[in-house]
Design a protein around this motif. Structure first.
Motif, mmCIF file in Angstrom:
data_model
loop_
_atom_site.group_PDB
_atom_site.id
_atom_site.type_symbol
_atom_site.label_atom_id
_atom_site.label_comp_id
_atom_site.label_asym_id
_atom_site.label_seq_id
_atom_site.Cartn_x
_atom_site.Cartn_y
_atom_site.Cartn_z
ATOM 1 N N SER A 193 0.825 -1.212 0.000
ATOM 2 C CA SER A 193 0.000 0.000 0.000
ATOM 3 C C SER A 193 0.863 1.267 0.000
ATOM 4 N N ILE A 194 2.124 1.136 0.389
ATOM 5 C CA ILE A 194 3.019 2.301 0.390
ATOM 6 C C ILE A 194 3.116 2.891 -1.021
ATOM 7 N N GLU A 220 0.854 3.323 -3.001
ATOM 8 C CA GLU A 220 -0.332 4.145 -3.282
ATOM 9 C C GLU A 220 -0.151 5.593 -2.847
ATOM 10 N N TRP A 221 0.663 5.832 -1.816
ATOM 11 C CA TRP A 221 0.771 7.206 -1.319
ATOM 12 C C TRP A 221 2.178 7.775 -1.330
ATOM 13 N N ALA A 225 1.970 14.275 -1.850
ATOM 14 C CA ALA A 225 1.205 13.072 -2.167
ATOM 15 C C ALA A 225 -0.064 13.450 -2.923
ATOM 16 N N HIS A 226 -0.446 12.623 -3.896
ATOM 17 C CA HIS A 226 -1.662 12.923 -4.659
ATOM 18 C C HIS A 226 -2.900 12.708 -3.788
ATOM 19 N N ASN A 227 -3.949 13.349 -4.139
ATOM 20 C CA ASN A 227 -5.216 13.187 -3.408
ATOM 21 C C ASN A 227 -5.743 11.773 -3.585
ATOM 22 N N GLY A 228 -6.565 11.359 -2.646
ATOM 23 C CA GLY A 228 -7.156 10.034 -2.765
ATOM 24 C C GLY A 228 -6.219 8.942 -2.304
ATOM 25 N N ALA A 229 -5.082 9.349 -1.724
ATOM 26 C CA ALA A 229 -4.161 8.347 -1.203
ATOM 27 C C ALA A 229 -4.825 7.604 -0.058
ATOM 28 N N ALA A 230 -4.372 6.384 0.162
ATOM 29 C CA ALA A 230 -5.006 5.562 1.192
ATOM 30 C C ALA A 230 -4.624 6.045 2.581
ATOM 31 N N GLY A 231 -5.571 6.582 3.272
ATOM 32 C CA GLY A 231 -5.369 6.897 4.684
ATOM 33 C C GLY A 231 -4.555 8.140 4.942
ATOM 34 N N SER A 267 -4.116 13.819 3.659
ATOM 35 C CA SER A 267 -3.785 13.861 2.241
ATOM 36 C C SER A 267 -3.087 15.157 1.849
ATOM 37 N N GLY A 272 4.083 13.260 0.801
ATOM 38 C CA GLY A 272 4.364 11.832 0.860
ATOM 39 C C GLY A 272 5.855 11.570 0.975
#
Lengths: 210, 210
Positions: A163-164, A166-167, A174-180, A183, A187
């Motif tokens: 999952s790392i 992803e963000w 970090a882009h928006n919509g990152a997991a958890g 935001s 990142g």
């Protein structure tokens, strides 16, 4: 990266551009035309370097797999109690993921039916199974709690690690919509060693103090 | 599901088909033609139920969000020490993810620029931030280890939870290329309560016995 014309291209710089485009558009959605535009060189120049986009996919995925499998050959991954080896492999897998982010991202997203994609999925399963064996061995040695199934523990561990991708974005927000998490935060504010240590602490020692 | 003609379609059964197709082809890659074929009804019949595919996306995502936000309103999520509330939210989030798998999968994959997709991403961030606040509060109360940054802990927790959508398949064999573990095993062999408990134990107590 601007799509300016370049006089020279090395196989490595072409690979880097191709992997970025594969991750942005998906491998299936990427044509040689897209690669030509992104690299700023003609299609025939690309064919001078590679036979086609599948060769670029194979090279990109090989780079990720080489980094991951090399971890399993490191001395602390081969010697000592299984739980210590497992912690080492976890820490180093996170570090490789962050150091080779675009290449590992490409590997994690592969889903297709070309020969190269099937090979990538099979090699990824092989890596996962090597780690799953370490989990089982550590459980057999009594170092892992017995009330979490070894297969499930392996999946949750990889879930946390993968999952790392992803963000985590090196050197930019970090882009928006990152997991958890928050935001709006960068990142890139954690080093790869810090993230790796956090994964090892969370997965093996747990977040709770008591 | 076979693409046979049906006499009647309810908004719920149409939604279920649409969400499956969105998850298979991606929302951008899905046309009304695809939905019509998958549902086995004409496009004009679909327009009898909804204004278009974006309404189906909004309904599918709403179902996921309703389930997730309802967790935050449960009594054990609102009363008691933050760490206990956090564990409850973690456990119930896993259960909602597994019970509403196609809808939560759709939510997790949203990345686009339509109004509905931006709204979905914003609501998802809102949920993540509510959980991040619980993590911060539990840390402030001294119940979470201080050597893992709260933001990073939140991300790793969601990483573990959300990754379940990658391999959990109710009542059938997990697809290949799933993240971690024995890919030949059934993804449906653990109940949602077992998986939820494994996540809580791993994340909060850690996998190690010592």
């Amino acid at each position: 990266m601007p799509t300016v014309k370049r006089d020279t291209y090395t196989p490595d710089s072409l690979l880097s551009v191709a992997v970025r485009v594969f991750n942005e558009r998906g491998y299936d959605g990427t044509s040689m035309e897209h690669l030509s535009k992104a690299a700023g060189i003609s299609k025939s120049s690309i064919y001078h370097h590679v036979r086609g986009k599948e060769e670029l996919l194979r090279r990109g995925i090989s780079r990720a797999l080489d980094g991951l499998f090399a971890v399993l050959e490191e001395v602390p991954a081969r010697e000592g109690r299984a739980v210590e080896r497992l912690e080492h492999v976890t820490r180093r897998t996170v570090e490789v993921l962050m150091a080779e982010l675009p290449y590992v991202t490409l590997l994690l997203r592969v889903r297709g039916n070309t020969e190269t994609e099937l090979w990538a999925m099979s090699r990824r399963r092989e890596f996962d199974q090597r780690v799953a064996e370490l989990v089982k061995q550590a459980a057999a040695e009594g170092d892992l709690r017995s009330d979490v199934d070894a297969r499930l523990a392996t999946r949750l561990l990889f879930g946390m690690i993968n999952s790392i991708a992803e963000w985590y974005r090196p050197d930019r927000v970090a882009h928006n919509g990152a997991a958890g998490g928050d935001s709006s935060a960068s990142g890139g504010s954690n080093t790869s060693a810090e993230v790796a240590e956090a994964v090892v602490r969370t997965a093996f020692a747990g977040l709770r103090t008591s």
